[in-house]
Design an enzyme around this catalytic site. Sequence first.
Site, PDB file in Angstrom:
ATOM      1  N   ARG A  94       0.915  -1.221  -0.221  1.00 17.85           N
ATOM      2  CA  ARG A  94       0.538   0.117  -0.086  1.00 17.85           C
ATOM      3  C   ARG A  94       0.785   1.162   0.180  1.00 17.85           C
ATOM      4  O   ARG A  94       0.321   2.228  -0.676  1.00 17.85           O
ATOM      5  CB  ARG A  94      -1.356  -0.066   1.503  1.00 17.85           C
ATOM      6  N   ASN A 148     -10.725  -4.537  -1.022  1.00 17.59           N
ATOM      7  CA  ASN A 148     -10.507  -3.167  -2.255  1.00 17.59           C
ATOM      8  C   ASN A 148      -9.822  -3.504  -3.412  1.00 17.59           C
ATOM      9  O   ASN A 148      -8.565  -4.914  -3.717  1.00 17.59           O
ATOM     10  CB  ASN A 148     -10.037  -1.644  -1.208  1.00 17.59           C
ATOM     11  N   CYS A 171     -19.480  -2.176   0.378  1.00 27.42           N
ATOM     12  CA  CYS A 171     -18.812  -1.464   0.492  1.00 27.42           C
ATOM     13  C   CYS A 171     -18.626  -0.834   2.199  1.00 27.42           C
ATOM     14  O   CYS A 171     -20.717  -0.533   1.700  1.00 27.42           O
ATOM     15  CB  CYS A 171     -18.327  -0.640  -0.353  1.00 27.42           C
ATOM     16  N   ASP A 172     -18.260  -0.328   2.977  1.00 30.43           N
ATOM     17  CA  ASP A 172     -18.888   0.057   4.091  1.00 30.43           C
ATOM     18  C   ASP A 172     -18.744   1.599   4.042  1.00 30.43           C
ATOM     19  O   ASP A 172     -19.348   2.558   5.261  1.00 30.43           O
ATOM     20  CB  ASP A 172     -18.110  -0.174   5.275  1.00 30.43           C
ATOM     21  N   HIS A 201     -17.195   4.373  -4.937  1.00 31.15           N
ATOM     22  CA  HIS A 201     -16.153   4.871  -4.011  1.00 31.15           C
ATOM     23  C   HIS A 201     -16.803   6.212  -5.681  1.00 31.15           C
ATOM     24  O   HIS A 201     -15.268   6.845  -5.810  1.00 31.15           O
ATOM     25  CB  HIS A 201     -14.626   3.990  -4.560  1.00 31.15           C
ATOM     26  N   TYR A 263     -14.661   9.902  -1.564  1.00 30.45           N
ATOM     27  CA  TYR A 263     -13.921   9.591  -2.571  1.00 30.45           C
ATOM     28  C   TYR A 263     -14.128  10.435  -3.814  1.00 30.45           C
ATOM     29  O   TYR A 263     -12.640  10.737  -4.397  1.00 30.45           O
ATOM     30  CB  TYR A 263     -13.681   8.145  -3.493  1.00 30.45           C
ATOM     31  N   ARG A 283      -0.962   8.332   3.324  1.00 31.36           N
ATOM     32  CA  ARG A 283      -1.499   7.399   4.350  1.00 31.36           C
ATOM     33  C   ARG A 283      -1.914   5.869   4.897  1.00 31.36           C
ATOM     34  O   ARG A 283      -2.471   5.882   6.600  1.00 31.36           O
ATOM     35  CB  ARG A 283      -3.304   7.631   3.527  1.00 31.36           C
TER      36      ARG A 283
END
Length: 441
Positions: A94, A148, A171-172, A201, A263, A283
């Site tokens: 990531r 994701n 997706c939450d 998103h 998003y 992030r």
Amino acid sequence: MKKFHVLIVGGGSTWTPGLLKSLCVRKETFPIDHLTMVDVDEKRQEVIGEFAKVLFKEEYSDLQFTYTTDLEEAYEQPLDFVFVQMRTGGYAMREKDEKIPLGMGLIGQETCGPGGFSYGMRSIGDMVKLVEHVRATNKDAWILNYTNPAAIVADALKRIYPDDDRILNICDQPENLLRSYGRLLNRDPRSFDPVYFGLNHFGWFTHLYDESGHDLLPELRQLILDGGFRPVDYEQRDQSWLDTYAMVEQIVRDFPDYLPNTYLQYYLYPDKVLEKLDPSHTRANEVMNGREKRVFDACREVATNQSTAGSTVVHNDAHGEFILIVAESIAYNRGDHFIVMVKNEGLISNLPDDAMVEVTASLTANGPRPYAVGEIPVFYKGLIEAQYAYERLTVEAYLENSYSKALQALTLNRTVVSARKAREVLDELIEANKDFWPELR
């Protein structure tokens, strides 16, 4: 009442403690006989697994619980539900997803832009393996997927398994938004009847009806314009998430028709967002040094003390509860309303039928029954069609080992646009992902 057999894939996630607490909170409405957690990272899985033993001893003593890194052991048992929250490559990859684009003056974000492309190309392979493992012994198990980038994963799985109607990608984030609206309006978010359209998103709320059919969206829009917007759990959020939610006010001010998914800031204001991003501290670093450290330290403390008393990690969050209330609606044929990903097939009449769109649906024992949205305005249609093309080309690049389609995908993405930059970042990402991606030719 039937008790279910559940498997959590990605049990070493920082989000797992919240899911485990939610299982305890909802043990009367979604009773479980046996729960297994599996993760390929033994160290992470052990920390969360030992925490879980203490939690269940206190709050779910009759639950049979095991955790493992043995995939065959996990998948070969009888299963009713599989909850999936994998992160192929972990936080190390990531960090590369975010920093490689930023080093080239492009948005570096987990699921959006080149970072999302990189992550998606990694996720597809592991999700396909998971489905194959589950279906080898559990033809009827429901696979509820959080992995994701959900839009890319959903498109890939529907193309590869077109007749498997027990894979549901969720997706939450829409749920988080609904809960945030509830806090702002001082109302129960489960009472809302939302109308939503888009891709994962990449969507908008057009209406938000209350129990009497009154549309709350105009009132909510004005509250956001007057006082800004924060997540429902803003006291627990890292600063980057507070900044993300704060951008909703700007989006609503510029495009007041609907309420946006957070998003969308990356696609509508890439230049503004880019100015705020630090190429040396993204992030991923914030999570690793913040939430990840807090969660794992708290889980170790619980395991050491053999008690959850006073622990900050034991709480019922939206991520954990959402997947459970989705499972309950399916298990008991309730038909409750949720925003989920389904094949378009005319739901948004002026978008391609094969697009995996995100809309409101009733969830039943036979799967989602989505609600049609109809025709959407040109501006939103144009944005979605470009994003749909990017996502479809990403999936085709993976399935066909196609460098040219990968280049086309990144060139189309609104966070890139330049074909020259698309090629540069693609070549860097290929090198970074050589242990994960198929070879692109």
